[in-house]
Design an enzyme around this catalytic site. Structure first.
Site, PDB file in Angstrom:
ATOM      1  N   ARG A  76       0.830  -1.194   0.000  1.00  0.00           N
ATOM      2  CA  ARG A  76       0.000   0.000   0.000  1.00  0.00           C
ATOM      3  C   ARG A  76       0.869   1.251   0.000  1.00  0.00           C
ATOM      4  O   ARG A  76       1.904   1.295   0.673  1.00  0.00           O
ATOM      5  CB  ARG A  76      -0.897   0.053   1.249  1.00  0.00           C
ATOM      6  CG  ARG A  76      -2.213  -0.702   1.095  1.00  0.00           C
ATOM      7  CD  ARG A  76      -3.107  -0.056   0.039  1.00  0.00           C
ATOM      8  NE  ARG A  76      -4.362  -0.759  -0.185  1.00  0.00           N
ATOM      9  CZ  ARG A  76      -4.559  -1.748  -1.057  1.00  0.00           C
ATOM     10  NH1 ARG A  76      -3.571  -2.196  -1.789  1.00  0.00           N
ATOM     11  NH2 ARG A  76      -5.753  -2.288  -1.219  1.00  0.00           N
TER      12      ARG A  76
ATOM     13  N   GLU B 249      -2.983   7.687  -6.072  1.00  0.00           N
ATOM     14  CA  GLU B 249      -3.028   6.871  -7.296  1.00  0.00           C
ATOM     15  C   GLU B 249      -4.122   7.391  -8.215  1.00  0.00           C
ATOM     16  O   GLU B 249      -5.284   7.407  -7.808  1.00  0.00           O
ATOM     17  CB  GLU B 249      -3.263   5.415  -6.921  1.00  0.00           C
ATOM     18  CG  GLU B 249      -2.098   4.859  -6.107  1.00  0.00           C
ATOM     19  CD  GLU B 249      -2.237   3.399  -5.713  1.00  0.00           C
ATOM     20  OE1 GLU B 249      -3.266   2.764  -6.030  1.00  0.00           O
ATOM     21  OE2 GLU B 249      -1.302   2.881  -5.077  1.00  0.00           O
TER      22      GLU B 249
ATOM     23  N   HIS C 293      -0.178  -0.085  -9.661  1.00  0.00           N
ATOM     24  CA  HIS C 293      -1.020  -0.887  -8.752  1.00  0.00           C
ATOM     25  C   HIS C 293      -1.656  -2.073  -9.481  1.00  0.00           C
ATOM     26  O   HIS C 293      -2.889  -2.183  -9.576  1.00  0.00           O
ATOM     27  CB  HIS C 293      -2.101  -0.022  -8.086  1.00  0.00           C
ATOM     28  CG  HIS C 293      -2.638  -0.637  -6.819  1.00  0.00           C
ATOM     29  ND1 HIS C 293      -3.078   0.094  -5.758  1.00  0.00           N
ATOM     30  CD2 HIS C 293      -2.799  -1.939  -6.444  1.00  0.00           C
ATOM     31  CE1 HIS C 293      -3.509  -0.719  -4.787  1.00  0.00           C
ATOM     32  NE2 HIS C 293      -3.343  -1.969  -5.194  1.00  0.00           N
TER      33      HIS C 293
END
Ligand code: MLT
Length: 318
Positions: free
Chosen positions: A234, A263, A281
């Protein structure tokens, strides 16, 4: 009684959509990519809401679903769901821990291999038409110490692969018994030993109050010079500007980063750093993982709405 609606706000694999068909009194409303305002106006009388990582199930969104009974996250992390707001309204939040662990774990292992051989830069030189064999003397993983921060579902996949490669694996995880660690072929220790002695460090813990900013300047100062760092867990666990400083002063030789503070990033300095291999991601972005999370969340939501069975409930503050 008419059918009860389940609102699918992010794309689910077809297999997950089909799984809902085994609950005939549920009707799906599939509307993905909505703005927060649009979602608020569309949620209406849905009893279930399904999200992946794109949709933010904020307090306002949750309040707009006046009939909501369950929010399902097709994935593990629930950073995009206000679990506290849901709990206050008696809405159950379910996730699918483990269903995408293989994909996320394999990405972390891929990062370690790619960092050790500087593969992204080697590829870039070839694409530029340069045969620069001398610049790419890397190192092997076998015999190196890997320190895992967290050995839940994803960390366990990494441990299994790393042991297979012949790495010496140590880990810290306050929620794991030494017996589980031993079964994985690794030794459980404390955070200090992990950061001081590892050649590779890979993060596999959620972002919590305890892990936020855990990798900061004082932490980097204690790490072995030339360490490789992988964060496929994370954003926010690593202080991005401190990692950049540690890359610049040579403490960190290379970093594999799949997750960011924001993000997509607002500041691209870390992603663009010459010794960072960055990805957007994509830990769980495998065909297998997407089928797994979609089918699993469909089964869990169906079981809860039709039989009251709760599987993988997320607690507020967890
Ligand atoms: C997860 O939390 O399941 C992974 O980070 C992947 C995702 O965000 O979907």
């Amino acid at each position: 009684m008419g059918k009860r609606k389940v609102f699918i706000a992010d794309t689910l694999a077809t297999e997950g959509i089909e799984e809902f068909a085994s609950f005939p009194d549920l009707e799906l409303v599939v509307k993905t990519g909505l703005s927060p305002e649009k979602l608020i106006s569309e949620l209406g009388d849905a009893v279930g809401l399904v999200v992946r990582s794109a949709t933010q199930a904020t307090r306002e969104v949750i309040a707009s679903g006046t009939a909501l009974k369950v929010i399902g996250r097709a994935g593990a992390g629930v950073d995009n769901i206000d679990v506290k707001a849901a709990s206050e309204r008696g809405i159950v939040v379910l996730n699918t821990p483990g269903a995408n662990a293989e994909g996320a774990g394999e990405l972390a292992v891929a990062m370690m291999f790619a960092l050790a051989r500087d593969l992204a830069r080697a590829d870039a030189t070839m694409k530029a038409g340069k045969w620069d064999k001398k610049s790419f003397t890397g190192c092997e993983l076998r015999g190196k110490t890997l320190g895992l921060v967290g050995i839940g579902n994803v960390g366990s996949v990494v441990a299994r692969c790393a042991v297979g490669i012949g790495m010496k694996v140590i880990a810290c995880d306050p929620f794991v018994a030494p017996e589980k660690a031993a079964a994985l072929g690794l030794r459980l220790t404390d955070f200090e030993e992990v950061i001081r002695t590892s050649d590779f460090v890979s993060l596999h813990s959620p972002r919590t109050e305890q892990t936020k900013g855990l990798f900061n300047a004082p932490t980097f100062a204690k790490m072995k010079k030339g360490v490789f760092l992988v964060n496929c867990a994370r954003g926010g666990i690593v202080v991005e500007k401190d990692l950049i400083a540690a890359l610049d002063n040579g403490i960190v030789r290379g970093a594999g980063v799949d997750v960011f503070d924001k993000e997509p990033p607002e500041d691209w300095a870390l992603a663009k750093h010459a010794r960072v291999i960055a990805s957007p991601h994509i830990g769980a972005a495998t065909a297998e993982a997407q089928v797994n999370v979609s089918v699993m969340i469909a089964r869990q939501i169906g079981a809860y709405l039709t039989r009251g069975e709760i599987v993988n409930a997320v607690k507020a503050g967890a």
